[in-house]
Design a protein around this motif. Structure first.
Motif, PDB file in Angstrom:
ATOM      1  N   LYS A  77       0.820  -1.213   0.000  1.00  7.89           N
ATOM      2  CA  LYS A  77       0.000   0.000   0.000  1.00  7.89           C
ATOM      3  C   LYS A  77       0.850   1.257   0.000  1.00  7.89           C
ATOM      4  O   LYS A  77       1.987   1.255   0.455  1.00  7.89           O
ATOM      5  N   GLU A  78       0.258   2.328  -0.474  1.00 13.24           N
ATOM      6  CA  GLU A  78       0.914   3.632  -0.476  1.00 13.24           C
ATOM      7  C   GLU A  78       1.130   4.095   0.965  1.00 13.24           C
ATOM      8  O   GLU A  78       0.276   3.891   1.826  1.00 13.24           O
ATOM      9  N   SER A  79       2.237   4.745   1.204  1.00 10.39           N
ATOM     10  CA  SER A  79       2.568   5.181   2.560  1.00 10.39           C
ATOM     11  C   SER A  79       2.011   6.550   2.908  1.00 10.39           C
ATOM     12  O   SER A  79       1.896   6.882   4.088  1.00 10.39           O
ATOM     13  N   ALA A  80       1.644   7.354   1.942  1.00  9.73           N
ATOM     14  CA  ALA A  80       1.272   8.750   2.189  1.00  9.73           C
ATOM     15  C   ALA A  80       0.155   8.888   3.220  1.00  9.73           C
ATOM     16  O   ALA A  80       0.273   9.652   4.183  1.00  9.73           O
ATOM     17  N   ARG A  81      -0.933   8.153   3.040  1.00 10.80           N
ATOM     18  CA  ARG A  81      -2.050   8.267   3.989  1.00 10.80           C
ATOM     19  C   ARG A  81      -1.643   7.822   5.390  1.00 10.80           C
ATOM     20  O   ARG A  81      -1.999   8.451   6.382  1.00 10.80           O
ATOM     21  N   ASP A  95      10.801  13.157   3.194  1.00 11.43           N
ATOM     22  CA  ASP A  95      11.769  12.237   3.810  1.00 11.43           C
ATOM     23  C   ASP A  95      11.078  11.003   4.376  1.00 11.43           C
ATOM     24  O   ASP A  95      11.590   9.884   4.251  1.00 11.43           O
ATOM     25  N   LEU A  96       9.936  11.188   5.010  1.00 11.60           N
ATOM     26  CA  LEU A  96       9.189  10.049   5.569  1.00 11.60           C
ATOM     27  C   LEU A  96       8.690   9.126   4.458  1.00 11.60           C
ATOM     28  O   LEU A  96       8.741   7.897   4.588  1.00 11.60           O
ATOM     29  N   MET A  97       8.219   9.706   3.356  1.00 11.76           N
ATOM     30  CA  MET A  97       7.768   8.881   2.228  1.00 11.76           C
ATOM     31  C   MET A  97       8.933   8.084   1.648  1.00 11.76           C
ATOM     32  O   MET A  97       8.788   6.901   1.341  1.00 11.76           O
ATOM     33  N   LEU A  98      10.100   8.722   1.501  1.00 14.93           N
ATOM     34  CA  LEU A  98      11.267   8.036   0.969  1.00 14.93           C
ATOM     35  C   LEU A  98      11.683   6.888   1.887  1.00 14.93           C
ATOM     36  O   LEU A  98      11.931   5.774   1.416  1.00 14.93           O
ATOM     37  N   LEU A  99      11.759   7.144   3.162  1.00 13.04           N
ATOM     38  CA  LEU A  99      12.144   6.114   4.130  1.00 13.04           C
ATOM     39  C   LEU A  99      11.207   4.911   4.043  1.00 13.04           C
ATOM     40  O   LEU A  99      11.643   3.758   4.002  1.00 13.04           O
ATOM     41  N   HIS A 100       9.926   5.174   3.966  1.00 11.23           N
ATOM     42  CA  HIS A 100       8.928   4.107   3.886  1.00 11.23           C
ATOM     43  C   HIS A 100       9.093   3.315   2.591  1.00 11.23           C
ATOM     44  O   HIS A 100       9.039   2.074   2.590  1.00 11.23           O
ATOM     45  N   ALA A 101       9.303   4.005   1.470  1.00 12.50           N
ATOM     46  CA  ALA A 101       9.421   3.337   0.168  1.00 12.50           C
ATOM     47  C   ALA A 101      10.677   2.465   0.101  1.00 12.50           C
ATOM     48  O   ALA A 101      10.635   1.345  -0.432  1.00 12.50           O
ATOM     49  N   ASP A 132       1.773   0.450  -4.642  1.00 13.29           N
ATOM     50  CA  ASP A 132       1.022   1.685  -4.837  1.00 13.29           C
ATOM     51  C   ASP A 132       2.032   2.813  -4.638  1.00 13.29           C
ATOM     52  O   ASP A 132       2.261   3.258  -3.515  1.00 13.29           O
ATOM     53  N   ARG A 133       2.698   3.180  -5.701  1.00 14.50           N
ATOM     54  CA  ARG A 133       3.770   4.170  -5.780  1.00 14.50           C
ATOM     55  C   ARG A 133       5.122   3.536  -5.454  1.00 14.50           C
ATOM     56  O   ARG A 133       5.202   2.519  -4.791  1.00 14.50           O
ATOM     57  N   GLY A 134       6.181   4.169  -5.954  1.00 16.88           N
ATOM     58  CA  GLY A 134       7.536   3.701  -5.720  1.00 16.88           C
ATOM     59  C   GLY A 134       8.447   4.860  -5.355  1.00 16.88           C
ATOM     60  O   GLY A 134       8.007   6.008  -5.245  1.00 16.88           O
ATOM     61  N   ILE A 135       9.698   4.565  -5.188  1.00 15.49           N
ATOM     62  CA  ILE A 135      10.679   5.577  -4.788  1.00 15.49           C
ATOM     63  C   ILE A 135      10.703   6.761  -5.762  1.00 15.49           C
ATOM     64  O   ILE A 135      10.748   7.918  -5.317  1.00 15.49           O
ATOM     65  N   PRO A 136      10.633   6.557  -7.084  1.00 19.24           N
ATOM     66  CA  PRO A 136      10.636   7.714  -7.992  1.00 19.24           C
ATOM     67  C   PRO A 136       9.449   8.667  -7.790  1.00 19.24           C
ATOM     68  O   PRO A 136       9.545   9.846  -8.141  1.00 19.24           O
ATOM     69  N   ASP A 137       8.358   8.185  -7.210  1.00 11.98           N
ATOM     70  CA  ASP A 137       7.224   9.076  -6.929  1.00 11.98           C
ATOM     71  C   ASP A 137       7.629  10.204  -5.992  1.00 11.98           C
ATOM     72  O   ASP A 137       7.125  11.329  -6.096  1.00 11.98           O
ATOM     73  N   VAL A 138       8.525   9.895  -5.055  1.00  7.23           N
ATOM     74  CA  VAL A 138       8.978  10.923  -4.116  1.00  7.23           C
ATOM     75  C   VAL A 138       9.723  12.020  -4.876  1.00  7.23           C
ATOM     76  O   VAL A 138       9.537  13.210  -4.608  1.00  7.23           O
ATOM     77  N   LYS A 183      20.309  14.465  -1.461  1.00  8.38           N
ATOM     78  CA  LYS A 183      21.290  13.487  -1.933  1.00  8.38           C
ATOM     79  C   LYS A 183      20.758  12.071  -1.703  1.00  8.38           C
ATOM     80  O   LYS A 183      20.898  11.192  -2.558  1.00  8.38           O
ATOM     81  N   MET A 184      20.128  11.853  -0.556  1.00  6.86           N
ATOM     82  CA  MET A 184      19.584  10.544  -0.216  1.00  6.86           C
ATOM     83  C   MET A 184      18.508  10.110  -1.228  1.00  6.86           C
ATOM     84  O   MET A 184      18.485   8.968  -1.664  1.00  6.86           O
ATOM     85  N   LEU A 185      17.663  11.038  -1.629  1.00  8.44           N
ATOM     86  CA  LEU A 185      16.615  10.738  -2.605  1.00  8.44           C
ATOM     87  C   LEU A 185      17.223  10.404  -3.961  1.00  8.44           C
ATOM     88  O   LEU A 185      16.847   9.405  -4.589  1.00  8.44           O
ATOM     89  N   LEU A 186      18.156  11.208  -4.407  1.00  6.89           N
ATOM     90  CA  LEU A 186      18.776  10.963  -5.722  1.00  6.89           C
ATOM     91  C   LEU A 186      19.531   9.641  -5.740  1.00  6.89           C
ATOM     92  O   LEU A 186      19.487   8.908  -6.730  1.00  6.89           O
ATOM     93  N   GLU A 187      20.199   9.319  -4.651  1.00  7.34           N
ATOM     94  CA  GLU A 187      20.889   8.025  -4.567  1.00  7.34           C
ATOM     95  C   GLU A 187      19.878   6.877  -4.617  1.00  7.34           C
ATOM     96  O   GLU A 187      20.109   5.867  -5.275  1.00  7.34           O
ATOM     97  N   ALA A 188      18.762   7.033  -3.919  1.00 10.58           N
ATOM     98  CA  ALA A 188      17.755   5.963  -3.857  1.00 10.58           C
ATOM     99  C   ALA A 188      17.135   5.679  -5.218  1.00 10.58           C
ATOM    100  O   ALA A 188      16.951   4.515  -5.585  1.00 10.58           O
ATOM    101  N   VAL A 189      16.805   6.723  -5.998  1.00  9.63           N
ATOM    102  CA  VAL A 189      16.169   6.467  -7.298  1.00  9.63           C
ATOM    103  C   VAL A 189      17.122   5.778  -8.264  1.00  9.63           C
ATOM    104  O   VAL A 189      16.676   5.119  -9.202  1.00  9.63           O
ATOM    105  N   HIS A 190      18.425   5.910  -8.021  1.00  8.34           N
ATOM    106  CA  HIS A 190      19.399   5.247  -8.891  1.00  8.34           C
ATOM    107  C   HIS A 190      19.845   3.896  -8.348  1.00  8.34           C
ATOM    108  O   HIS A 190      20.370   3.073  -9.093  1.00  8.34           O
TER     109      HIS A 190
END
Length: 182
Positions: free
Chosen positions: A33-37, A61-67, A84-90, A103-110
């Motif tokens: 499931k999606e983490s946003a809600r 940051d919380l959405m990224l951590l969850h994903a 229901d959504r993935g790391i690139p959604d963040v 930096k953490m987000l960019l590293e995660a999507v790659h």
């Protein structure tokens, strides 16, 4: 890390993703499931500010951590699992609202890679509705769809637009597409 059994359902808010995800679960498929809600509900319950209308950086940051946690927790899965959504959604979200790309987000999507087929649910004005956690107006919801689609395509994913059909037919369409050879 790559898992070709991970399939993303994405798109703007209120486009029917969760309904279809629930149908896929009812059909016996693994789903995340999606983490946003969940994040919003927890933050509201605890008096936190990590919600999109207060502290967007913390919320992202919380959405990224969850994903990332979801990706790693189920990395051993050897059958289709729908997210229901993935790391690139963040990344799409932070670009949409014009906050810094960490930096953490960019590293995660790659670092984390899903199946190249990404099922994107187009904005569907007729079914869009707001509620206590979904506060975007229709224009922002439609912009979200375009921002997310752009990020997935930039990252080399093949977005497959899910037709605006009744939910059960949308679920069946997705199953048919994952069974087609690449």
């Amino acid at each position: 890390m790559k898992n070709d059994n991970y399939y993303i359902l994405t798109g703007g808010p209120g486009s029917g993703k969760t309904t279809v995800l629930n149908l896929l679960a009812d059909m016996g498929y693994l789903t995340m499931k999606e983490s946003a809600r969940e994040i919003i509900q927890r933050q509201v319950e605890t008096g936190g500010d990590g919600v999109p209308w207060m502290n967007t950086l913390r919320y992202a940051d919380l959405m990224l951590l969850h994903a990332v946690t979801d990706f790693e927790e189920y990395s051993h899965i050897d059958r289709p699992c729908f997210f229901d959504r993935g790391i690139p959604d963040v990344l799409g979200y932070v670009r949409l609202i014009h906050i810094p790309e960490s930096k953490m987000l960019l590293e995660a999507v790659h670092k984390y890679h899903y199946n190249k087929k990404v099922f994107i649910f187009p904005f569907w004005r007729e079914i869009y509705a707001t509620d206590s956690e979904r506060k975007q107006d229709v224009e922002e919801a439609e912009k979200t769809y375009h921002a997310i689609k752009s990020v997935y395509e930039e990252l080399g994913y093949r977005t497959m637009t899910v037709p605006c059909l009744p939910p059960s037919l949308r679920a069946r369409w997705i199953i048919d597409k994952i069974q087609e050879s690449e």
